[in-house]
Scaffold this motif. Structure first.
Motif, PDB file in Angstrom:
ATOM      1  N   ILE A 117       0.848  -1.207   0.000  1.00 36.28           N
ATOM      2  CA  ILE A 117       0.000   0.000   0.000  1.00 36.28           C
ATOM      3  C   ILE A 117       0.876   1.247   0.000  1.00 36.28           C
ATOM      4  CG2 ILE A 117      -1.970  -1.159   1.112  1.00 36.28           C
ATOM      5  CD1 ILE A 117      -1.322   0.339   3.666  1.00 36.28           C
ATOM      6  N   THR A 118       2.039   1.164   0.661  1.00 40.61           N
ATOM      7  CA  THR A 118       2.909   2.337   0.725  1.00 40.61           C
ATOM      8  C   THR A 118       3.500   2.667  -0.638  1.00 40.61           C
ATOM      9  OG1 THR A 118       3.503   1.592   2.918  1.00 40.61           O
ATOM     10  CG2 THR A 118       4.828   3.336   1.978  1.00 40.61           C
ATOM     11  N   LEU A 119       4.041   1.657  -1.307  1.00 34.59           N
ATOM     12  CA  LEU A 119       4.635   1.899  -2.622  1.00 34.59           C
ATOM     13  C   LEU A 119       3.570   2.389  -3.596  1.00 34.59           C
ATOM     14  CD1 LEU A 119       6.988  -1.209  -2.869  1.00 34.59           C
ATOM     15  CD2 LEU A 119       7.681   1.170  -2.595  1.00 34.59           C
ATOM     16  N   SER A 120       2.382   1.789  -3.497  1.00 34.22           N
ATOM     17  CA  SER A 120       1.302   2.189  -4.385  1.00 34.22           C
ATOM     18  C   SER A 120       0.975   3.667  -4.201  1.00 34.22           C
ATOM     19  CB  SER A 120       0.084   1.324  -4.097  1.00 34.22           C
ATOM     20  OG  SER A 120      -1.035   1.822  -4.752  1.00 34.22           O
ATOM     21  N   LYS A 121       0.905   4.099  -2.940  1.00 35.52           N
ATOM     22  CA  LYS A 121       0.599   5.501  -2.623  1.00 35.52           C
ATOM     23  C   LYS A 121       1.746   6.418  -3.081  1.00 35.52           C
ATOM     24  CE  LYS A 121      -2.227   8.131  -0.029  1.00 35.52           C
ATOM     25  NZ  LYS A 121      -3.640   8.232  -0.292  1.00 35.52           N
ATOM     26  N   MET A 122       2.986   5.988  -2.787  1.00 36.32           N
ATOM     27  CA  MET A 122       4.153   6.803  -3.139  1.00 36.32           C
ATOM     28  C   MET A 122       4.247   7.057  -4.633  1.00 36.32           C
ATOM     29  SD  MET A 122       7.350   5.274  -1.015  1.00 36.32           S
ATOM     30  CE  MET A 122       8.560   5.688  -2.270  1.00 36.32           C
ATOM     31  N   TYR A 142      -0.170   1.361 -10.958  1.00 36.12           N
ATOM     32  CA  TYR A 142      -1.173   0.772 -11.850  1.00 36.12           C
ATOM     33  C   TYR A 142      -0.654   0.526 -13.260  1.00 36.12           C
ATOM     34  CZ  TYR A 142      -3.317   3.081  -7.953  1.00 36.12           C
ATOM     35  OH  TYR A 142      -3.557   3.547  -6.698  1.00 36.12           O
ATOM     36  N   ALA A 149       8.766  -1.833  -9.818  1.00 34.32           N
ATOM     37  CA  ALA A 149       9.211  -1.064  -8.644  1.00 34.32           C
ATOM     38  C   ALA A 149       9.006  -1.867  -7.369  1.00 34.32           C
ATOM     39  CB  ALA A 149       8.468   0.268  -8.574  1.00 34.32           C
ATOM     40  N   TYR A 216       3.024 -11.632  -3.993  1.00 35.63           N
ATOM     41  CA  TYR A 216       1.603 -11.267  -3.967  1.00 35.63           C
ATOM     42  C   TYR A 216       1.388  -9.915  -3.287  1.00 35.63           C
ATOM     43  CZ  TYR A 216      -3.388 -11.590  -3.011  1.00 35.63           C
ATOM     44  OH  TYR A 216      -4.734 -11.347  -2.938  1.00 35.63           O
ATOM     45  N   ILE A 220       0.094  -6.427  -5.480  1.00 35.40           N
ATOM     46  CA  ILE A 220      -1.293  -6.310  -5.933  1.00 35.40           C
ATOM     47  C   ILE A 220      -1.895  -4.910  -5.790  1.00 35.40           C
ATOM     48  CG2 ILE A 220      -1.942  -8.731  -5.685  1.00 35.40           C
ATOM     49  CD1 ILE A 220      -3.246  -7.783  -2.976  1.00 35.40           C
ATOM     50  N   TYR A 221      -1.329  -4.068  -4.937  1.00 32.26           N
ATOM     51  CA  TYR A 221      -1.898  -2.720  -4.807  1.00 32.26           C
ATOM     52  C   TYR A 221      -1.382  -1.800  -5.894  1.00 32.26           C
ATOM     53  CZ  TYR A 221      -2.987  -4.679  -0.310  1.00 32.26           C
ATOM     54  OH  TYR A 221      -3.426  -5.512   0.682  1.00 32.26           O
TER      55      TYR A 221
END
Lengths: 282, 288
Positions: A117-122, A142, A149, A216, A220-221
């Motif tokens: 979730i952190t990498l996705s947000k960053m 996405y 990454a 996984y 996935i985020y």
């Protein structure tokens, strides 16, 4: 024959062989091997034709493509940065070195979902450095770049920790001899040091790759999991099938993934075995 | 090195600076920023919101499940790790390499497959579901494995299986088995040898292995996610984080990061412990 037998018995002066052997094999079988065999047995319920049809479905092939491609790229990048980081940590002194050395292990210690979730947000276009990259036209979250990454994050400790001990043990004499014989520093690195650390680099590359293909939580985020964009990874597809109670599909895909993992594990062990033989010959 | 002239020395220095800068940039971007980002995101809506999101019913329940699964997996894997490490470093036998490779399997397969494996064993289609049913019938109990706490525990044990043994084996190999052999020849019993000779050597490796196993068990997501479906019942902290994050509202995303920050704390403890452990090992080596 008899003497050989007696000798092998004599070397076992330490007690507890049978007990520890029994416990180890029993626990390993019950907790790991038998559950894994259940996957294997269940996938045999399918006929080869059915199996083939499931495996070659468009979304499954696309997921394998994405997982393998992204893991390869990430493992390659990790091999390069792994060597640089290991080199810097072994050969140089600088303030904060111990903190950097400790931080390398962070991806092992941080739960994958938290990393995800952190990498996705960053890396999304509202985060930092994602906003910077989207400003110059590169979207990371996405997309497949996002998957890479996340896999770089997950895999970096494998390559650093594979190369670091080998560099530490590397005998300075070869390096010095190369200098004295007039080799340039670049030549010394590529002709003398690089061949020595190559097996370690390959091991790190393989471990990072193996981890990446099955990853996984951290992926996935940031991946967005869109079939159209080709951002579904294999683990996601297995989980999706499980949620829909398509157990046959899930086991078939899992079996292929397992085979890939085992082949990688086998190759890594082979590399390590050859390395230890080389060292013992010396 | 006197052979290097001034020009070479300068080139060496430049390479050094470039490599250090590259390394630091990488570490800051890929490792430091994520940590900072979790903390920043978790306090986005103030301290009060932070503590409120940590004390919801779901989070408290998830914390309980996580602690139970972690205790079981640390207990089982510590016992296994000690036994397996003793076996693999103190004896030579046929198939030793195969066995040690098999122990490492959970390390290199997808956690999702671990979850699937237990569904395929104990689930409705699994061959062991009949065994569980007859045990239940016989005892008059209602034990469920899949989609219940035992499944969560089994999956957690599976993914952390090699963690303790992996830390112990290199240390025991490095120490060698001469001391144990001498003790055995002098008539010491197995457990006495372990307690008096082996254990002092592996004390710190064991501590570190247990810490690492704890951290991994607390944070396991993929395997548990396949086996746990009830929020507030069988969800662990990482599953609760997932549920909060996926529900998508700004509030719940902040709450997801708040819960994450708890796990970050544990990760940092692991890193510090590792540093201390390494430092001790190196000091000891220097003394020898």
């Amino acid at each position: 024959m008899a003497t050989v037998k007696r000798r092998s018995k004599q070397t076992r002066v330490i007690p507890g062989f049978q007990l520890t052997f029994g416990i180890t094999v029993a626990m390993l079988s019950l907790l790991v091997l038998i559950p894994l065999l259940s996957v294997l047995v269940n996938s045999f319920r399918l006929s080869p034709a059915e199996f083939w049809k499931l495996i070659t479905a468009k979304n499954v092939l696309s997921a394998f493509g994405t997982s393998i491609l992204c893991s390869l790229i990430a493992a390659f990048i990790n091999a390069v940065f792994g060597v640089i980081l290991a080199w810097v940590l072994v050969k140089y002194d600088f303030p904060g070195k111990r903190i950097v050395d400790g931080l390398i292990e962070l991806p092992f210690a941080l739960p994958t979902a938290v990393a995800g979730i952190t990498l996705s947000k960053m890396f999304s276009d509202t985060g930092f450095p994602g906003s910077f990259f989207s400003g110059i036209g590169i979207n990371i979250s996405y997309t497949r770049i996002g998957i890479v990454a996340a896999l770089i994050f997950i895999g970096i400790p494998f390559t650093v920790r594979a190369v670091q001990p080998v560099l530490e043990k590397l005998d300075g004499q070869y390096e010095e001899a190369a200098y004295i014989l007039g080799a340039s520093r670049r030549k010394t690195f590529f002709k003398v040091i690089f061949p020595e650390i190559l097996p370690a680099i390959l091991t790190g590359f393989g471990l990072s790759l193996a981890r990446g293909i099955g990853e996984y939580g951290s992926v996935i985020y940031i991946s967005g999991n869109s079939l159209k964009d080709g951002t579904q990874v294999v683990s996601y597809v297995i989980m999706q099938k499980l949620e829909r109670l398509d157990y046959a599909d899930a086991t078939a895909i899992a079996l292929v993934l397992l085979i890939i993992s085992f082949v990688l594990l086998f190759v890594i062990n082979l590399i390590q075995l050859r390395r230890s033989k080389r060292i013992s010959v010396r | 090195m006197e052979i290097l002239d001034k020009k070479q020395l300068k080139a060496k220095k430049i390479t050094k600076i470039i490599l250090i800068v590259i390394s630091l940039l990488f570490v800051v971007l890929m490792l430091v920023l994520p940590l900072v980002s979790i903390i920043v995101n978790s306090f986005k809506q103030g301290i009060e919101f932070y503590f409120n999101s940590l004390s919801t019913e779901y989070v408290v329940s998830a914390l309980g499940v996580t602690v139970i699964a972690t205790l079981f997996s640390v207990g089982v894997n510590t016992f296994f790790g000690l036994v397996a490490a003793w076996l693999l470093t103190r004896f030579d036998f046929k198939g030793k390499n195969v066995l040690s490779t098999l122990i490492d399997i959970p390390f290199s397969i997808s956690p999702v497959i671990a979850g699937l494996a237990f569904i395929m064993t104990f689930g409705r289609l699994g061959w062991a579901s009949g065994i569980i049913d007859s045990i239940n019938e016989f005892l008059g109990t209602d034990i469920q494995i899949v989609f219940a706490i035992p499944g969560v525990i089994l999956a957690t044990i599976f993914v952390t299986f090699p963690f303790v043994s992996r830390e112990l084996i290199p240390v025991l190999n490095a120490v060698g088995k001469d001391e144990e052999e001498a003790a055995a020849l002098m008539g010491a019993k197995g457990f006495t040898i372990f307690r008096k000779i082996t254990f002092p050597h592996i004390k710190w490796a064991l501590v570190y292995g247990v810490i690492l196993c704890t951290a991994r068990a607390l944070g396991e997501f993929g395997a548990v996610s396949a086996l746990s479906k009830t929020r507030g019942g069988t969800f662990t902290l990482p599953l609760e984080i997932d549920a909060l994050y996926m529900s998508g509202s700004a509030d719940s995303i902040t709450a997801a990061f708040a819960v994450s920050s708890l796990l970050v704390l544990i990760a940092v403890v692991v890193l510090v412990a590792r540093n201390i452990f390494e430092f001790r090992a190196k000091n000891k080596k220097a003394k020898d």
